[in-house]
Motif scaffolding. Structure first.
Motif, PDB file in Angstrom:
ATOM      1  N   ASN A  16       0.831  -1.194   0.000  1.00 59.07           N
ATOM      2  CA  ASN A  16       0.000   0.000   0.000  1.00 59.07           C
ATOM      3  C   ASN A  16       0.869   1.248   0.000  1.00 59.07           C
ATOM      4  O   ASN A  16       1.966   1.276   0.558  1.00 59.07           O
ATOM      5  N   GLN A  17       0.353   2.312  -0.612  1.00 61.65           N
ATOM      6  CA  GLN A  17       1.071   3.569  -0.698  1.00 61.65           C
ATOM      7  C   GLN A  17       0.078   4.696  -0.494  1.00 61.65           C
ATOM      8  O   GLN A  17      -1.038   4.671  -1.038  1.00 61.65           O
ATOM      9  N   ASP A  18       0.457   5.666   0.356  1.00 61.71           N
ATOM     10  CA  ASP A  18      -0.423   6.810   0.602  1.00 61.71           C
ATOM     11  C   ASP A  18      -0.390   7.679  -0.642  1.00 61.71           C
ATOM     12  O   ASP A  18       0.569   8.418  -0.899  1.00 61.71           O
TER      13      ASP A  18
ATOM     14  N   TYR B 239     -11.919  10.943  -6.096  1.00 62.90           N
ATOM     15  CA  TYR B 239     -12.043  10.142  -4.882  1.00 62.90           C
ATOM     16  C   TYR B 239     -10.686   9.948  -4.235  1.00 62.90           C
ATOM     17  O   TYR B 239      -9.653   9.944  -4.917  1.00 62.90           O
ATOM     18  N   ASP B 240     -10.742   9.759  -2.922  1.00 57.60           N
ATOM     19  CA  ASP B 240      -9.545   9.338  -2.195  1.00 57.60           C
ATOM     20  C   ASP B 240      -9.494   7.820  -2.289  1.00 57.60           C
ATOM     21  O   ASP B 240     -10.412   7.141  -1.813  1.00 57.60           O
ATOM     22  N   PRO B 241      -8.427   7.248  -2.921  1.00 53.37           N
ATOM     23  CA  PRO B 241      -8.419   5.796  -3.102  1.00 53.37           C
ATOM     24  C   PRO B 241      -8.375   5.015  -1.797  1.00 53.37           C
ATOM     25  O   PRO B 241      -8.753   3.843  -1.773  1.00 53.37           O
ATOM     26  N   GLU B 242      -7.962   5.654  -0.736  1.00 55.97           N
ATOM     27  CA  GLU B 242      -7.915   4.940   0.532  1.00 55.97           C
ATOM     28  C   GLU B 242      -9.307   4.804   1.145  1.00 55.97           C
ATOM     29  O   GLU B 242      -9.664   3.744   1.671  1.00 55.97           O
ATOM     30  N   THR B 243     -10.076   5.894   1.064  1.00 54.17           N
ATOM     31  CA  THR B 243     -11.390   5.901   1.722  1.00 54.17           C
ATOM     32  C   THR B 243     -12.539   5.775   0.734  1.00 54.17           C
ATOM     33  O   THR B 243     -13.692   5.604   1.168  1.00 54.17           O
TER      34      THR B 243
ATOM     35  N   SER C  28      -7.351  18.119  -6.145  1.00 54.07           N
ATOM     36  CA  SER C  28      -6.208  18.057  -5.229  1.00 54.07           C
ATOM     37  C   SER C  28      -6.686  17.760  -3.817  1.00 54.07           C
ATOM     38  O   SER C  28      -7.825  18.054  -3.446  1.00 54.07           O
ATOM     39  N   ASP C  29      -5.784  17.115  -3.032  1.00 48.24           N
ATOM     40  CA  ASP C  29      -6.100  16.835  -1.634  1.00 48.24           C
ATOM     41  C   ASP C  29      -5.384  17.833  -0.740  1.00 48.24           C
ATOM     42  O   ASP C  29      -4.726  18.772  -1.225  1.00 48.24           O
ATOM     43  N   LYS C  30      -5.456  17.601   0.545  1.00 50.18           N
ATOM     44  CA  LYS C  30      -4.878  18.547   1.492  1.00 50.18           C
ATOM     45  C   LYS C  30      -3.361  18.563   1.431  1.00 50.18           C
ATOM     46  O   LYS C  30      -2.734  19.550   1.829  1.00 50.18           O
ATOM     47  N   ASP C  31      -2.760  17.476   0.977  1.00 52.17           N
ATOM     48  CA  ASP C  31      -1.302  17.425   0.869  1.00 52.17           C
ATOM     49  C   ASP C  31      -0.797  17.969  -0.471  1.00 52.17           C
ATOM     50  O   ASP C  31       0.404  17.917  -0.745  1.00 52.17           O
ATOM     51  N   GLY C  32      -1.685  18.462  -1.289  1.00 44.06           N
ATOM     52  CA  GLY C  32      -1.283  19.048  -2.577  1.00 44.06           C
ATOM     53  C   GLY C  32      -1.117  18.053  -3.705  1.00 44.06           C
ATOM     54  O   GLY C  32      -0.719  18.434  -4.819  1.00 44.06           O
ATOM     55  N   ARG C  33      -1.424  16.796  -3.463  1.00 39.32           N
ATOM     56  CA  ARG C  33      -1.357  15.811  -4.530  1.00 39.32           C
ATOM     57  C   ARG C  33      -2.582  15.949  -5.429  1.00 39.32           C
ATOM     58  O   ARG C  33      -3.681  16.155  -4.930  1.00 39.32           O
ATOM     59  N   THR C  34      -2.357  15.827  -6.707  1.00 39.08           N
ATOM     60  CA  THR C  34      -3.414  16.140  -7.666  1.00 39.08           C
ATOM     61  C   THR C  34      -3.633  15.009  -8.657  1.00 39.08           C
ATOM     62  O   THR C  34      -2.826  14.088  -8.790  1.00 39.08           O
TER      63      THR C  34
END
Length: 852
Positions: free
Chosen positions: A459-461, A491-495, A544-550
């Motif tokens: 798994n990878q965040d 979507y967030d792939p984790e949640t 984009s998410d809160k960590d800036g990943r898009t």
């Protein structure tokens, strides 16, 4: 006649003395009598035909010569032919010339060649040739004989020796040719001897020629050909053609497979026991088991077992033997070495070193090596029988993996070529197989070895996931500004939730919408137009998410059509070629979807009593077109005809058409457009016509510029004065097709000449036109009351000569002498202005037209 003398007189005694002396001289020359040789009708080249005793005729002879070039005489008296001779006569003769260079003494020996037996009286007996008195006798000599030498071989005899004294002699190889002095014969007995040992491999036989002659040189017998054969001795060992033989054979070959062939030679006499060879294998290394056999007479080596295994033994060494005397124990023998290399075949499958493997890889990684697997193969390294080909048999249905062969190590390298998703699958099980490049030829039923690989996905965040990347919504194009609609979702792939994801648009070509930062909902900012964007409007979205990943996505807005566009006629100008056409077809189109489009209704726009309805008529052709025709015989020109087109839902639009009635055959030929108000035609010129007009204008300007420049130059030199009788001068048109002197006759002694393009006149040249090489000039002659004939009668004959001296023209008259020309120069413009009003008179007195 002289009287006869008595025998007892002194003169008779002298005569008897002379006769006695002649008899003594004749007796002394008996040794040089004619020698007769018996020869056949056909003689081969360099053939010995007999022998002449030269010493008995002339012992001190130093030079020997034959009078016939067909024969050659050796020092021992042997007579040889120089080339092949075919005699047609029974007899032939020539002379042997003997001379001594010191004493200058010469003698001759006549030689007669006969083809049949002739009678010869000697001691009152007749010598005749008898059959079978002189025949070849078989003779042989053992090879490498130990002697004693000289070794008696046999005796040569002639039956004529019973009655005459016969001398025997021999000639040929081994006697007077190499090897010399190997054989000789006793002259009186005919005994033949050999003087030393002979090697048969060097001289297998000798062909000698034996002669039988009488002391006086007569040959009662033909020369005898004597063949001496050398009897072979087994003195040569058989020899292999090679010292070491190298052959190769594939492993697992069948029994009887040919490996190779050896060969040996023997110099002894062929087709005897001395050269009858036998081959055999003496020794094999490794010795056990015996795998090869050899054919005893051909030397062919074959396999005697099918148990050749390169993986056990890849090379065998044989010691082979060849023996003559048909292989008997007392035969001579020779040995050689033979190396047999065992060639590899693919009889061993590659096998994995382990039946199962485990590997791991982080999700979303691509082009990364995750595992290497090794195999074992007993076949020959770095060959197609050893190199491995790996394949994934199961578990790679999505194409996430590939396995390749490392050419250096022969290992299988497993790589990830498509990213894995931990949220979808945490573990993947692969089944792989391996084979060789070369086809398998072994006996195993299975042709592929397999193994199992378990790949654990880590798994990878990771950032938001735009899935699917392209999303669509449907909106009507007439929606009001400010309307909100669902937008893009990431979507967030984790949640698997969209919470905490922000949106923004990166590309909005028309600026029609706005994207809500938190929800991705879109708001309409401007009026939408389906026809402007071909039904689909795409917006690029960045999530984009809160960590800036898009992640990037596309929102496609499908614009649903409404009937907001009336049908129009795209072609606003219609041309009707009146002579050949009475109508034209018009076609309408509707940018809306077909449900809001045809069939169309066409009608003319205007009141019931308007001119449009009286002049034009519309006839429907199909759902999208109609035919426009004129009713009355209208004039050529341009007309405006408003046409209303209505779609199936009743939405209509009026299109004003410019209709041109043209005098043409096809619409492309139409060049006149007429206005209804003015009725004045307007000329429409093509590009080539315009270009021709421009070129004509340019040419006209060039001509005018030349004339003006010439007039200015002439006027600057001297003022021009017209003579009073200028109107009475003659105008002569001279057409000269090539440069030359134009000759004109006149009674007043003046001649005229063409001026050229400068439009300057010289001595009355102004006004006449002469064409010289494409150039027009003007000539004028004074005293025009007389004709050319009258000029000739009075004897005046003037010639115009033009030449340049200091850049000025002069005139030379036949009788009047040189006349200055400056007083008679006028510009062309001055001439025209003066004479133009006068050229309209009915006649010009004394005009004469001369054409050159």
């Amino acid at each position: 006649m002289a009287p006869a003398r008595a025998p007892g007189s002194p003169s008779g005694a002298l005569c008897r003395q002379l006769l006695l002396t002649l008899a003594i001289l004749t007796f002394a020359c008996d040794a040089c009598k004619t020698v007769t040789l018996h020869v056949p009708f056909k003689l081969d080249a360099e053939k010995l035909i007999g022998r002449v005793n030269l010493k008995e005729c002339f012992k001190s002879a130093t030079l020997i010569h034959s009078s016939d070039p067909d024969f050659q005489i050796l020092e021992d008296g042997s007579v040889y032919t120089t080339h092949a001779i075919l005699s047609s006569s029974e007899k032939r003769s020539f002379t042997i010339l003997l001379s001594n260079t010191e004493t200058q003494e010469e003698k001759e020996i006549p030689v007669l060649l006969e083809h049949q037996t002739e009678k010869r009286h000697s001691q009152e007996k007749v010598l005749r040739r008898a059959k079978r008195r002189w025949a070849p006798i078989p003779c042989s000599v053992p090879e490498n004989s130990l002697g004693p030498f000289p070794l008696f071989l046999q005796q040569i005899q002639s039956d004529t020796a019973q009655n005459y004294t016969i001398y025997y002699s021999i000639s040929g190889p081994g006697v007077d040719k190499e090897p010399r002095n190997l054989f000789y014969v006793e002259r009186d007995t005919g005994n033949l001897f050999c003087t030393r040992a002979i090697d048969r491999e060097t001289y297998p036989s000798f062909e000698l020629v034996a002669f039988a002659t009488t002391p006086d040189g007569y040959t009662p017998e033909y020369p005898l050909t004597l063949v001496i054969r050398i009897e072979d001795e087994n003195d040569n060992y058989p020899i292999f053609t090679e010292t070491n033989y190298v052959f190769k054979v594939f492993e697992n070959s069948k029994i009887g497979t040919t490996v190779g062939q050896v060969c040996a030679t023997d110099k002894d006499e062929p087709d005897t026991l001395h050269t009858r060879l036998r081959y055999s294998i003496i020794e094999q290394f490794p010795a056990s088991p015996t795998l090869f056999s050899m054919h005893p007479t051909t030397g062919v080596i074959t396999t005697s077992s099918s148990q050749l295994d390169r993986e056990l033994i890849d090379k065998y060494q044989l010691k082979i033997k060849v023996q003559d005397m048909d292989g008997q124990y007392f035969g001579l023998q020779t040995t050689a070495a033979c190396i047999i290399n065992i060639e590899d075949v693919n009889d061993n499958l590659p096998a994995f070193t382990s039946s199962s493997y485990v590997a791991s890889v982080e999700e979303n990684r691509i082009d990364v090596e995750i595992l290497r697997v090794a195999v074992q193969d007993k076949d020959l390294i770095n060959t197609a029988n050893w190199r491995a080909n790996y394949t994934i048999l199961k578990g790679n249905e999505d194409g996430n993996f590939k396995i390749v062969t490392d050419s250096e190590t022969n290992e299988g390298v497993l790589c990830v070529v498509k990213p894995l998703n931990y949220e979808e699958k945490q573990q993947v099980t692969l089944q792989i197989g391996v084979v060789n490049e070369a086809p398998y030829t072994g006996s195993s039923r299975s042709t592929m070895n397999t193994a199992t690989i378990t790949v654990n996905v880590l798994n990878q965040d990771e950032g938001p996931e735009c899935d699917p990347r392209v999303q669509t919504v449907r909106i009507k194009e007439n929606v009001s500004v400010g309307t909100k609609n669902i937008g893009y979702k990431a979507y967030d792939p984790e949640t698997r939730s969209s919470s905490g994801i922000r949106y923004m648009k990166s590309n909005d070509p028309e600026g029609w919408v706005d994207v809500d930062e938190n929800s991705g909902v879109i708001t309409i900012l401007k009026r939408l137009d389906r026809e402007a964007r071909s039904g689909v409007y795409n917006i690029s979205i960045i999530a984009s998410d809160k960590d800036g990943r898009t992640c990037n996505g596309v929102l496609g807005i499908i614009l649903e059509d409404v009937n907001d566009n009336g049908p129009v006629i795209p072609q606003r100008t219609v041309i009707i070629c009146k002579p050949v056409m009475s109508s034209a077809e018009i076609v309408a189109s509707d940018p809306d979807e077909p449900i809001h489009g045809p069939p169309f209704d066409f009608s003319l726009e205007g009141a019931s009593d308007s001119e449009v309805l009286r002049m034009w008529r519309l006839t429907k052709v199909n759902d999208i077109s109609a035919r426009l025709s004129y009713v009355n015989d209208l004039q050529f020109g341009k007309y405006t005809v408003p046409v209303r087109v209505t779609d199936r839902l009743g939405l209509s639009l009026v299109t004003p058409l410019d209709v041109i009635l043209c005098d043409c055959v096809t619409p492309n030929d139409c060049t006149i457009r007429s206005g209804l108000s003015t009725g004045i035609g307007e000329v429409i010129l093509g590009k080539w016509a315009i270009l021709a007009i421009l070129l004509g204008i340019a040419l006209l300007f060039c001509v005018l510029f030349t004339l003006v420049c010439g007039a200015t130059t002439g006027a600057a030199k001297k003022p021009k004065v017209f003579p009073d009788d200028l109107t009475q001068q003659n105008l002569i048109v001279s057409n000269t097709e090539a440069p030359g002197d134009d000759k004109v006759y006149s009674t007043n002694g003046f001649t005229t000449h063409a001026v050229g393009g400068s439009a300057q006149g010289i001595c009355g040249t102004l006004g006449s036109r002469v064409k010289t090489g494409g150039q027009e000039t003007i000539e004028m002659v004074k005293g025009g009351h007389q004709t050319m004939e009258s000029c000739q009668e009075t004897g005046h004959h003037h010639t115009l000569e033009r030449y340049k001296e200091g850049g000025q023209h002069t005139l030379d008259s036949c009788r009047g002498g040189p006349i200055a020309a400056d007083n008679c120069k006028y510009t062309y413009s001055e001439w025209c202005s003066y004479t133009q009003p006068r050229l309209g008179e009915e006649s010009i007195r004394g005009d004469t037209l001369v054409k050159n």
